[in-house]
Design an enzyme around this catalytic site. Structure first.
Site, mmCIF file in Angstrom:
data_model
loop_
_atom_site.group_PDB
_atom_site.id
_atom_site.type_symbol
_atom_site.label_atom_id
_atom_site.label_comp_id
_atom_site.label_asym_id
_atom_site.label_seq_id
_atom_site.Cartn_x
_atom_site.Cartn_y
_atom_site.Cartn_z
ATOM 1 N N ASP A 55 0.846 -1.179 0.020
ATOM 2 C CA ASP A 55 0.019 0.028 -0.090
ATOM 3 C C ASP A 55 0.814 1.225 0.014
ATOM 4 O O ASP A 55 2.166 1.030 0.262
ATOM 5 C CB ASP A 55 -1.109 0.035 1.334
ATOM 6 C CG ASP A 55 -0.367 -0.690 2.359
ATOM 7 O OD1 ASP A 55 0.693 -0.483 2.624
ATOM 8 O OD2 ASP A 55 -0.988 -1.192 3.489
ATOM 9 N N ASN A 124 -8.034 -3.612 14.160
ATOM 10 C CA ASN A 124 -9.176 -3.673 13.760
ATOM 11 C C ASN A 124 -9.116 -4.941 12.610
ATOM 12 O O ASN A 124 -10.334 -5.195 12.131
ATOM 13 C CB ASN A 124 -9.922 -2.660 12.863
ATOM 14 C CG ASN A 124 -8.905 -2.088 11.899
ATOM 15 O OD1 ASN A 124 -8.010 -2.675 11.521
ATOM 16 N ND2 ASN A 124 -9.554 -1.047 11.394
ATOM 17 N N HIS A 126 -7.510 -5.323 9.972
ATOM 18 C CA HIS A 126 -7.201 -5.189 8.558
ATOM 19 C C HIS A 126 -5.900 -5.770 8.277
ATOM 20 O O HIS A 126 -4.956 -6.026 9.023
ATOM 21 C CB HIS A 126 -7.183 -3.559 8.295
ATOM 22 C CG HIS A 126 -5.879 -2.800 8.724
ATOM 23 N ND1 HIS A 126 -5.933 -1.312 9.067
ATOM 24 C CD2 HIS A 126 -4.709 -3.150 8.857
ATOM 25 C CE1 HIS A 126 -4.708 -1.083 9.530
ATOM 26 N NE2 HIS A 126 -3.970 -1.934 9.303
ATOM 27 N N GLU A 131 -9.970 -2.146 5.443
ATOM 28 C CA GLU A 131 -10.390 -1.969 6.783
ATOM 29 C C GLU A 131 -11.746 -2.787 6.758
ATOM 30 O O GLU A 131 -12.217 -3.512 5.643
ATOM 31 C CB GLU A 131 -10.965 -0.526 6.667
ATOM 32 C CG GLU A 131 -9.789 0.495 6.518
ATOM 33 C CD GLU A 131 -9.021 0.714 7.693
ATOM 34 O OE1 GLU A 131 -8.571 -0.549 8.552
ATOM 35 O OE2 GLU A 131 -8.359 1.601 7.973
HETATM 36 C C1 F6R Z 1 1.408 -1.643 6.131
HETATM 37 C C2 F6R Z 1 0.016 -2.478 6.091
HETATM 38 C C3 F6R Z 1 -0.592 -2.535 7.530
HETATM 39 C C4 F6R Z 1 0.130 -2.762 8.708
HETATM 40 C C5 F6R Z 1 -0.708 -3.126 10.045
HETATM 41 C C6 F6R Z 1 0.106 -3.244 11.079
HETATM 42 O O1 F6R Z 1 1.809 -1.553 4.731
HETATM 43 O O2 F6R Z 1 -0.375 -2.789 5.116
HETATM 44 O O3 F6R Z 1 -1.584 -3.427 7.274
HETATM 45 O O4 F6R Z 1 0.834 -4.074 8.533
HETATM 46 O O5 F6R Z 1 -1.511 -1.799 10.307
HETATM 47 O O6 F6R Z 1 0.933 -2.005 11.277
HETATM 48 P P1 F6R Z 1 1.943 -1.812 12.731
HETATM 49 O O7 F6R Z 1 3.151 -2.981 12.448
HETATM 50 O O8 F6R Z 1 2.644 -0.507 12.539
HETATM 51 O O9 F6R Z 1 1.205 -2.155 13.900
#
Ligand code: F6R
Length: 246
Positions: A55, A124, A126, A131
């Site tokens: 992303d 959450n 994702h 989301e």
């Molecule tokens: C990042 C992504 C997100 C993160 C997730 C966890 O490229 O796609 O899904 O992997 O938000 O983020 P952290 O590791 O910062 O808790």
């Protein structure tokens, strides 16, 4: 984290022209540091791999200090011999983000698909920026970020810098097409999402739960992230020493 770095490293050793799906965020920092250390220690070249990140924030140019392009450059690309021309992230500042998302999907397809996709998980549930309520068949597209995701990631946008409200993300269906997934999570604040993902119903309310339908997923978690799992004793019985890929 070492286990995830080992899996990636073995993949590249076995197939030097692997296509890797990469993620960003706090969880990946240690993983990338360990992967880089392993590659140096074993003199493993990454010069033939192709990478696709999950992303990027809509509105941020690659050179923006808080873009995921910059994150990848700082924490992985610049520290290895990866050929920057075969590293891909969606362009956050593309004139038409929807078109950019569609082109990204085609790029992945033309590369022959993803061998291993690295994933973190949001509190959450994702994966990528899919989301809750995302279609479980979705492809790469523009998604509006939830308030919770914005709050969790605001720490990476110090000062007055305005936080993006949207991202281009691989879809849930795109992620499901990868041949293997490695999901990594640490800390108590991920415990509930991990329990829902592994033991809950498969539902768009927890997009990560679709991974129950994937044919090759490894979930690598620490004690705290495992604390809400109902069948913890059983998983320990199956893997008494945790994950061991050596
Ligand atoms: C990042 C992504 C997100 C993160 C997730 C966890 O490229 O796609 O899904 O992997 O938000 O983020 P952290 O590791 O910062 O808790």
């Amino acid at each position: 984290m070492n286990a995830a770095a080992n899996i990636l490293h073995k993949q590249v050793q076995a197939k030097p022209d692997s296509v890797l799906g990469l993620a960003t965020g706090g969880t990946m920092l240690r993983l990338y540091a360990e992967f880089i250390a392993l590659c140096r220690q074993k003199s493993t070249t990454l010069s033939k791999i192709t990478t696709f990140n999950l992303d990027e924030y809509v509105g941020l140019a690659s050179v923006h200090p808080h873009s995921y392009h910059s994150y990848m450059q700082e924490h992985l690309f610049s520290k290895t011999d990866i050929d920057i021309n075969t590293t891909y992230l969606p362009r956050g500042d593309a004139p038409d983000p929807h078109q950019e998302a569609a082109s990204y999907e085609t790029l992945i397809k033309n590369a022959g698909g993803i061998d291993i996709q690295l994933l973190g998980i949001g509190k959450n549930g994702h994966i990528g920026f899919n989301e809750p309520s995302s279609s479980l068949a979705s492809r790469t597209r523009v998604k509006t970020l939830s308030v919770g995701t914005i709050e969790a990631n605001r720490q990476y946008f110090p000062g007055d810098c305005e936080f993006p409200k949207m991202a281009i993300t691989m879809g849930v269906g795109t992620i499901m097409n990868s041949r293997e997934c490695i999901l990594v999570a640490t800390g108590a604040d991920k415990a509930e999402a991990i329990a829902k993902m592994v033991e809950g119903p498969v539902t768009a309310s927890c997009p990560a739960s679709i991974l129950q339908f994937h044919q090759n997923v490894t979930v690598l978690i620490d004690e705290q992230a495992s604390s809400a799992l109902q069948m913890r004793a059983y998983y320990q019985q199956v893997h008494p020493r945790g994950y061991n890929n050596d």
